[in-house]
Design an enzyme around this catalytic site. Structure first.
Site, PDB file in Angstrom:
ATOM      1  N   GLU A   1      -5.933   2.956   3.761  1.00  0.00           N
ATOM      2  CA  GLU A   1      -6.542   3.417   5.019  1.00  0.00           C
ATOM      3  C   GLU A   1      -8.026   3.750   4.843  1.00  0.00           C
ATOM      4  OE1 GLU A   1      -5.156   3.203   7.842  1.00  0.00           O
ATOM      5  OE2 GLU A   1      -3.016   3.083   7.411  1.00  0.00           O
TER       6      GLU A   1
ATOM      7  N   ASP B   1       0.858  -1.193   0.000  1.00  0.00           N
ATOM      8  CA  ASP B   1       0.000   0.000   0.000  1.00  0.00           C
ATOM      9  C   ASP B   1       0.887   1.233   0.000  1.00  0.00           C
ATOM     10  OD1 ASP B   1       0.922  -0.605   2.528  1.00  0.00           O
ATOM     11  OD2 ASP B   1      -1.068  -1.027   3.342  1.00  0.00           O
TER      12      ASP B   1
HETATM   13  C1  LIG Z   1      -3.640  -1.683   9.061  1.00  0.00           C
HETATM   14  C2  LIG Z   1      -4.581  -0.602   9.383  1.00  0.00           C
HETATM   15  O1  LIG Z   1      -4.374   0.106  10.338  1.00  0.00           O
HETATM   16  N1  LIG Z   1      -5.636  -0.470   8.567  1.00  0.00           N
HETATM   17  C3  LIG Z   1      -6.707   0.433   8.818  1.00  0.00           C
HETATM   18  C4  LIG Z   1      -7.834   0.168   7.829  1.00  0.00           C
HETATM   19  C5  LIG Z   1      -9.012   1.101   8.003  1.00  0.00           C
HETATM   20  C6  LIG Z   1     -10.263   0.592   7.344  1.00  0.00           C
HETATM   21  C7  LIG Z   1     -11.426   1.561   7.341  1.00  0.00           C
HETATM   22  N2  LIG Z   1     -11.110   2.800   6.686  1.00  0.00           N
HETATM   23  C8  LIG Z   1     -11.922   1.836   8.758  1.00  0.00           C
HETATM   24  O2  LIG Z   1     -11.507   2.829   9.365  1.00  0.00           O
HETATM   25  O3  LIG Z   1     -12.735   1.065   9.232  1.00  0.00           O
HETATM   26  C9  LIG Z   1      -7.228   0.248  10.234  1.00  0.00           C
HETATM   27  O4  LIG Z   1      -7.647   1.257  10.834  1.00  0.00           O
HETATM   28  O5  LIG Z   1      -7.228  -0.873  10.762  1.00  0.00           O
END
Ligand SMILES: CC(=O)N[C@@H](CCC[C@H](N)C(=O)O)C(=O)O
Length: 394
Positions: free
Chosen positions: A143, A84
């Site tokens: 994200e 990413d």
């Molecule tokens: C690895 C990581 O930290 N990913 C993010 C993915 C966010 C997904 C979505 N936008 C949400 O906020 O639910 C995370 O916050 O886990």
């Protein structure tokens, strides 16, 4: 800047070059779907790799994404590797010579390390043409906005670019630098974003009976949401409801007629996510009725499905890393972090693993700081794994 004239050695980018690249990327964090300078930097580096068996592909519908196809000499399969590219809306609180230069934005989730590792692996195979095809996916918008899902739905991974097995890593602050953590089955949760827009009636602080206060409505709503995991979700299954951002009001003596909240739901199994969504909706309708206000509620899962590592592919990977004395491997528990890689592994067999970076602060913290020794450890692990995988028949 070092990226203009890299002098790439036979073994690919050296550890010193990779660290310079990581530090440069760390200084230019960009939010989801805005990774313009990041994408241009990556392309400038890739154009310095041997080009005869490398194809750099871009997508008009997802302009910051980059696909790099490394054509194999005698391809039995196509192996994919995904990184990413986006950063977070966090103000960096580290005292570094290579600190973020973009105010309010930071690589607080390690994507600068992810991209650097991908470049390191790619640079090696640029100089050592593999027998199988390799496809490196540089994906925007992990994200937010589900860049992985958008990329897949563009159709770019079909036909000649169809991937047979897909790999990715995520940095982990709690593991020693370079340690590989993994598990078969579910590694990361599925997530759903919560957006709520409250509309009531603003007014003078002195006359609450003539207004409809959305600060009070939002506060009640927020506290009621915290009963979902405590009282509706099977504790053995678990879940998370976090509201990370609220805003309302303009002055201490003006009753706010509107308020906004933005949060996230997490669970390891899709039925639990669906249950939490139902309860968020029911509580929201209850607050509307009891406060006589309107709440526009949006629950958006997009491609953030649980990351479920494919059994055979993961068993093979774990067998490689756990039997190699040069690699420090630990089995890890599932985590409530989310990833739109969950969408990609729902479409393509694949797996994700953790890369320990021994950070003093947590993921998404303004003090997140990766130990750079992890970069070369991950590059070597993946080159070794891909080379051994290419020797296998099935
Ligand atoms: C690895 C990581 O930290 N990913 C993010 C993915 C966010 C997904 C979505 N936008 C949400 O906020 O639910 C995370 O916050 O886990």
């Amino acid at each position: 800047m070092i990226i203009d004239d890299l002098q790439i050695a036979d073994c690919g980018l050296t550890e010193a070059q990779l660290i310079d690249i990581r530090r440069y990327l760390h200084q230019i964090p960009e939010l989801a779907l805005q990774e313009v300078q990041t994408s241009a930097t990556l392309k400038a580096i890739m154009h310095q790799f041997k080009q005869d068996h490398i194809e750099i592909i871009t997508l008009p519908e997802l302009p910051t994404a980059i696909l790099v196809k490394v054509h194999g000499t005698n391809a039995q399969r196509t192996i994919g590797y995904r990184t990413d590219m986006d950063a977070l809306a966090v103000s960096e609180d580290n005292d570094l010579s290579f600190k973020s230069t973009n105010p309010g934005k930071m690589h607080a989730c390690g994507h600068d390390i992810h991209m650097t590792v991908a470049l390191g692996i790619l640079s090696y195979f640029a100089n050592h043409q593999p027998s199988d095809n390799l496809i490196f996916i540089f994906q925007p918008a992990e994200e937010n906005f589900a860049g992985g899902m958008r990329l897949y739905e563009s159709g770019i991974l079909s036909g000649a670019n169809q991937i047979d097995e897909l790999y990715a890593l995520h940095t982990n602050p709690d593991l020693a630098a370079g340690t590989i953590g993994c598990r078969n089955g579910t590694l990361f949760a599925g997530t759903t974003e919560i957006h709520a827009e409250f509309t009531g009636i603003s007014g003078h602080a002195a006359f609450p009976h003539q207004a409809n206060d959305m600060v009070v409505a939002l506060s009640q709503w927020l506290v009621q949401l915290q009963t979902i995991v405590a009282r509706n979700v099977d504790p053995i299954k678990g879940g998370v409801v976090t509201i990370g951002n609220v805003s309302a009001g303009t002055a201490n003596n003006v009753i706010a007629g509107s308020a906004q909240a933005h949060g996230t739901i997490r669970a390891l199994q899709q039925p639990t996510i669906d249950l939490i969504k139902e309860r968020v909706t029911a509580i929201t309708r209850g607050i509307e009725a009891s406060f006589g206000c309107q709440i526009k509620l949006t629950l958006n899962q997009d491609g953030y499905f649980p990351v479920v590592n494919a059994p055979q592919i993961t068993a093979r990977f774990i067998n490689y890393v756990s039997s190699n004395p040069a690699i420090n491997y630990v089995e890890t528990q599932p985590a409530m972090t989310g990833e739109d890689f969950g969408y990609l592994v729902a479409k393509i067999p694949g797996m994700m693993f953790w890369l320990g970076v021994d950070s003093p602060a947590a993921l998404h913290s303004s003090k997140y700081l990766a130990n750079e020794a992890a970069i070369m450890a991950a590059v070597k692990t993946m080159i070794g794994f891909i080379e051994s995988r290419m020797k296998e028949e099935d």
